[in-house]
Design a protein around this motif. Structure first.
Motif, short mmCIF file in Angstrom:
data_model
loop_
_atom_site.label_atom_id
_atom_site.label_comp_id
_atom_site.label_asym_id
_atom_site.label_seq_id
_atom_site.Cartn_x
_atom_site.Cartn_y
_atom_site.Cartn_z
N ALA A 36 0.85 -1.19 0.00
CA ALA A 36 0.00 0.00 0.00
C ALA A 36 0.88 1.24 0.00
O ALA A 36 1.86 1.31 0.75
CB ALA A 36 -0.91 0.00 1.22
N ALA A 37 0.55 2.20 -0.84
CA ALA A 37 1.28 3.47 -0.90
C ALA A 37 0.31 4.61 -0.69
O ALA A 37 -0.75 4.66 -1.32
CB ALA A 37 1.98 3.62 -2.25
N ASP A 38 0.69 5.52 0.21
CA ASP A 38 -0.19 6.65 0.50
C ASP A 38 0.64 7.70 1.22
O ASP A 38 1.41 7.36 2.13
CB ASP A 38 -1.36 6.21 1.39
CG ASP A 38 -2.51 7.21 1.39
OD1 ASP A 38 -2.28 8.37 1.76
OD2 ASP A 38 -3.63 6.82 1.03
N PRO A 39 0.51 8.99 0.86
CA PRO A 39 1.26 10.02 1.59
C PRO A 39 0.84 10.11 3.05
O PRO A 39 1.62 10.60 3.89
CB PRO A 39 0.92 11.30 0.82
CG PRO A 39 -0.34 11.01 0.10
CD PRO A 39 -0.29 9.56 -0.24
N ALA A 40 -0.35 9.63 3.40
CA ALA A 40 -0.81 9.68 4.79
C ALA A 40 0.09 8.89 5.72
O ALA A 40 0.16 9.19 6.92
CB ALA A 40 -2.24 9.14 4.89
N TYR A 41 0.81 7.90 5.19
CA TYR A 41 1.63 7.04 6.05
C TYR A 41 2.86 7.76 6.61
O TYR A 41 3.56 7.22 7.47
CB TYR A 41 2.08 5.79 5.29
CG TYR A 41 0.95 4.96 4.72
CD1 TYR A 41 -0.33 5.00 5.28
CD2 TYR A 41 1.15 4.15 3.61
CE1 TYR A 41 -1.36 4.25 4.74
CE2 TYR A 41 0.13 3.38 3.08
CZ TYR A 41 -1.12 3.44 3.64
OH TYR A 41 -2.14 2.69 3.11
#
Length: 245
Positions: A60-65
């Motif tokens: 999973a890729a997300d800037p939120a991480y």
């Protein structure tokens, strides 16, 4: 679909079965994918955790991480509340309650959010802080790439040039013979992307083949459409479970 402001991306908590419904997949098809799968943006979804139990490796890729986990889960809870409000305010944009009861649907998000929190703590390497249109993965890494509720859903954030750049990036990290699947083809008010044909022509100039694939939506049988992208001339091998063209 939810309807936050154009500048605010909803952090969702969708379970594996909802992903299957969005992208025309099944659990068996995911289990049979020969290689890693990318979920971008991943949000606070249960996909990575649930797919692992099937033997499917999802990144999973997300800037939120980039934020601490409690901040991510708090934002996901706010997203759940926003979805509850949207379903109440605009029921015509959602499946008939006879086919999908809102309270049951939102409970599935609660479960997915809990799975996400536990899995992120146990397997942090599978959750990468990254944002389109630049991802930190090598060319042709993923056998299947999934992208939901982002590039075409937020025209206030992603204009045509950024949409094209994001779509090209999704294809770049997708393997020859694999697919990048994008949903939805409309914004939060249900308006279809007005320049989708132009985007597809631009993709073709970059040697990316595109297809609009339609299949019945689970529950009510209404038609769902996704954009499917592949490397032009990469052959005819497709992920298991792909409906015929």
């Amino acid at each position: 679909m939810a309807r936050p402001a154009d500048h605010e991306i909803l952090l969702t908590s969708r379970p594996l079965d909802e992903y299957c419904g969005l992208f025309g997949l099944t659990r068996a098809a995911l289990a049979a994918v020969d290689g890693p799968v990318l979920d971008c943006p991943g949000g606070a979804a249960g996909l990575t955790a649930e797919a692992r139990a099937l033997g499917c490796h999802v990144i999973a890729a997300d800037p939120a991480y980039a934020a601490p986990l409690p901040a991510v889960t708090a934002r996901a809870l706010a997203g759940r509340d926003a979805m509850a409000g949207a379903m109440l305010a605009a029921p015509q944009l959602y499946p008939d309650p006879r086919h999908l009861r809102p309270e049951r649907y939102l409970r599935s998000w609660d479960r997915a959010r809990r799975l996400f929190a536990a899995d992120t703590a146990a397997h942090p390497e599978d959750y990468v802080a990254a944002a389109l249109p630049r991802l930190p993965f090598a060319d042709r890494t993923f056998a299947l790439t999934l992208s939901s509720y982002l590039l075409l859903a937020y025209p206030g954030l992603f204009g045509p040039r950024r949409q094209l750049a994001g779509l090209l990036e999704l294809v770049r990290v997708t393997a020859d013979g694999g697919e990048a699947r994008i949903y939805p083809l409309h914004d939060g008010a249900g308006r279809r992307c007005p320049h989708l044909d132009e985007l597809r022509r631009a993709l073709g100039r970059h040697r990316v083949a595109s297809e609009i694939r339609a299949f019945p939506r689970p529950g009510d049988g209404r038609t769902r459409r996704i954009l499917v992208l592949t490397h032009a001339g990469a052959g005819n091998r497709r992920p298991p479970g792909s409906p015929s063209r």
